[in-house]
Design a protein around this motif. Sequence first.
Motif, PDB file in Angstrom:
ATOM      1  N   ALA A   7       4.295 -16.986   7.744  1.00 29.68           N
ATOM      2  CA  ALA A   7       3.099 -16.165   7.893  1.00 29.68           C
ATOM      3  C   ALA A   7       3.460 -14.724   8.230  1.00 29.68           C
ATOM      4  N   GLN A   8       4.537 -14.509   8.965  1.00 32.42           N
ATOM      5  CA  GLN A   8       4.938 -13.156   9.332  1.00 32.42           C
ATOM      6  C   GLN A   8       5.544 -12.403   8.155  1.00 32.42           C
ATOM      7  N   GLU A   9       6.015 -13.089   7.150  1.00 32.80           N
ATOM      8  CA  GLU A   9       6.628 -12.433   6.000  1.00 32.80           C
ATOM      9  C   GLU A   9       5.603 -11.806   5.068  1.00 32.80           C
ATOM     10  N   LYS A  10       4.349 -12.228   5.148  1.00 34.24           N
ATOM     11  CA  LYS A  10       3.305 -11.674   4.290  1.00 34.24           C
ATOM     12  C   LYS A  10       2.851 -10.345   4.867  1.00 34.24           C
ATOM     13  N   ILE A  11       3.262  -9.262   4.224  1.00 35.09           N
ATOM     14  CA  ILE A  11       2.880  -7.927   4.721  1.00 35.09           C
ATOM     15  C   ILE A  11       2.729  -6.965   3.542  1.00 35.09           C
ATOM     16  N   ALA A  12       1.789  -6.073   3.673  1.00 34.43           N
ATOM     17  CA  ALA A  12       1.580  -5.044   2.656  1.00 34.43           C
ATOM     18  C   ALA A  12       2.541  -3.885   2.928  1.00 34.43           C
ATOM     19  N   LYS A  13       2.979  -3.252   1.853  1.00 31.51           N
ATOM     20  CA  LYS A  13       3.843  -2.073   1.969  1.00 31.51           C
ATOM     21  C   LYS A  13       3.308  -1.012   1.012  1.00 31.51           C
ATOM     22  N   ILE A  14       3.149   0.186   1.527  1.00 35.21           N
ATOM     23  CA  ILE A  14       2.645   1.285   0.697  1.00 35.21           C
ATOM     24  C   ILE A  14       3.801   2.232   0.390  1.00 35.21           C
ATOM     25  N   GLU A  15       3.994   2.494  -0.892  1.00 40.86           N
ATOM     26  CA  GLU A  15       5.080   3.373  -1.325  1.00 40.86           C
ATOM     27  C   GLU A  15       4.501   4.449  -2.247  1.00 40.86           C
ATOM     28  N   PHE A  16       4.570   5.697  -1.792  1.00 37.52           N
ATOM     29  CA  PHE A  16       4.041   6.821  -2.572  1.00 37.52           C
ATOM     30  C   PHE A  16       5.114   7.372  -3.500  1.00 37.52           C
ATOM     31  N   SER A  23      -7.763   1.775   5.410  1.00 36.64           N
ATOM     32  CA  SER A  23      -8.959   1.856   6.239  1.00 36.64           C
ATOM     33  C   SER A  23      -9.543   3.259   6.273  1.00 36.64           C
ATOM     34  N   LYS A  24      -8.672   4.276   6.206  1.00 36.38           N
ATOM     35  CA  LYS A  24      -9.189   5.648   6.156  1.00 36.38           C
ATOM     36  C   LYS A  24      -8.095   6.615   5.732  1.00 36.38           C
ATOM     37  N   ALA A  25      -8.547   7.769   5.267  1.00 35.81           N
ATOM     38  CA  ALA A  25      -7.670   8.892   4.957  1.00 35.81           C
ATOM     39  C   ALA A  25      -8.376  10.108   5.540  1.00 35.81           C
ATOM     40  N   LYS A  26      -7.685  10.804   6.428  1.00 39.74           N
ATOM     41  CA  LYS A  26      -8.313  11.893   7.179  1.00 39.74           C
ATOM     42  C   LYS A  26      -7.495  13.164   7.022  1.00 39.74           C
ATOM     43  N   SER A  27      -8.187  14.280   6.818  1.00 43.85           N
ATOM     44  CA  SER A  27      -7.540  15.576   6.660  1.00 43.85           C
ATOM     45  C   SER A  27      -7.557  16.340   7.979  1.00 43.85           C
ATOM     46  N   ILE A  86      -2.806  15.103   5.242  1.00 39.72           N
ATOM     47  CA  ILE A  86      -3.764  14.015   5.111  1.00 39.72           C
ATOM     48  C   ILE A  86      -3.093  12.782   5.714  1.00 39.72           C
ATOM     49  N   THR A  87      -3.733  12.181   6.709  1.00 41.82           N
ATOM     50  CA  THR A  87      -3.184  10.996   7.359  1.00 41.82           C
ATOM     51  C   THR A  87      -3.863   9.761   6.789  1.00 41.82           C
ATOM     52  N   VAL A  88      -3.047   8.851   6.237  1.00 40.42           N
ATOM     53  CA  VAL A  88      -3.548   7.626   5.624  1.00 40.42           C
ATOM     54  C   VAL A  88      -3.280   6.462   6.571  1.00 40.42           C
ATOM     55  N   SER A  89      -4.345   5.734   6.924  1.00 40.50           N
ATOM     56  CA  SER A  89      -4.225   4.573   7.806  1.00 40.50           C
ATOM     57  C   SER A  89      -4.492   3.306   7.002  1.00 40.50           C
ATOM     58  N   SER A  90      -3.623   2.299   7.179  1.00 44.38           N
ATOM     59  CA  SER A  90      -3.755   1.057   6.420  1.00 44.38           C
ATOM     60  C   SER A  90      -3.165  -0.114   7.200  1.00 44.38           C
ATOM     61  N   ASN A  91      -3.184  -1.274   6.571  1.00 48.06           N
ATOM     62  CA  ASN A  91      -2.602  -2.472   7.173  1.00 48.06           C
ATOM     63  C   ASN A  91      -1.141  -2.655   6.745  1.00 48.06           C
ATOM     64  N   ALA A  92      -0.523  -1.634   6.191  1.00 49.77           N
ATOM     65  CA  ALA A  92       0.856  -1.723   5.703  1.00 49.77           C
ATOM     66  C   ALA A  92       1.846  -1.813   6.862  1.00 49.77           C
ATOM     67  N   ASP A  93       3.091  -2.117   6.528  1.00 51.01           N
ATOM     68  CA  ASP A  93       4.130  -2.201   7.559  1.00 51.01           C
ATOM     69  C   ASP A  93       4.305  -0.871   8.273  1.00 51.01           C
ATOM     70  N   THR A  94       4.027   0.235   7.586  1.00 54.75           N
ATOM     71  CA  THR A  94       3.945   1.561   8.205  1.00 54.75           C
ATOM     72  C   THR A  94       2.460   1.906   8.222  1.00 54.75           C
ATOM     73  N   PRO A  95       1.770   1.667   9.340  1.00 55.82           N
ATOM     74  CA  PRO A  95       0.303   1.771   9.343  1.00 55.82           C
ATOM     75  C   PRO A  95      -0.256   3.182   9.197  1.00 55.82           C
ATOM     76  N   SER A  96       0.563   4.198   9.414  1.00 59.33           N
ATOM     77  CA  SER A  96       0.090   5.577   9.292  1.00 59.33           C
ATOM     78  C   SER A  96       1.110   6.385   8.506  1.00 59.33           C
ATOM     79  N   VAL A  97       0.640   7.032   7.437  1.00 55.34           N
ATOM     80  CA  VAL A  97       1.509   7.841   6.579  1.00 55.34           C
ATOM     81  C   VAL A  97       0.907   9.235   6.470  1.00 55.34           C
ATOM     82  N   ALA A  98       1.746  10.266   6.595  1.00 58.87           N
ATOM     83  CA  ALA A  98       1.296  11.655   6.477  1.00 58.87           C
ATOM     84  C   ALA A  98       1.630  12.186   5.083  1.00 58.87           C
ATOM     85  N   LEU A  99       0.604  12.629   4.383  1.00 65.13           N
ATOM     86  CA  LEU A  99       0.769  13.271   3.076  1.00 65.13           C
ATOM     87  C   LEU A  99       0.496  14.750   3.278  1.00 65.13           C
ATOM     88  N   LYS A 100       1.182  15.592   2.519  1.00 63.87           N
ATOM     89  CA  LYS A 100       1.031  17.040   2.708  1.00 63.87           C
ATOM     90  C   LYS A 100       0.718  17.723   1.378  1.00 63.87           C
TER      91      LYS A 100
END
Length: 141
Positions: A19-28, A61-65, A103-117
């Motif tokens: 169950a712990q192995e199931k995780i989303a990963k976001i790759e830009f 869940s959200k993307a905030k500028s 722009i800060t992207v929040s999600s359920n990924a293994d890295t829950p917060s990603v900063a885009l510029k």
Amino acid sequence: MKNLAVILCIAFLSVGVYAQEKIAKIEFKTDVIDYGTIEKGADGVRVFEFTNTGNAPLIISKAKSTCGCTVPDWPKAPIMPGETGEIRVKYDTNRVNPIRKTITVSSNADTPSVALKIKGLVVDPSKTSVLEKKDKSVMEQ
């Protein structure tokens, strides 16, 4: 009876590990978009492309500028493993100045917060600087 207890313990542990192995990963593709030098009023929409490289559905869940001049739009539906998505960013190009926004992207990924510029420069072609006028008059002589 001891064998049954050992087997049950191993079964519960392996289910927990699985169950712990199931995780989303976001790759830009990129986490920085350079607008370069653009004119006032130009198209301010740019797109950050990403892929869910994990093995669970990705939910943003959200993307905030950092300010109201930059408006992000993100997919509201889950992105399944292996699928791609886009975060569209619209910058207000009626503001003549350098662009430096996050722009800060929040999600359920293994890295829950990603900063885009985004970066760049918005110029007004109808206005020329004193230096340009000076250079032009020197060149004409």
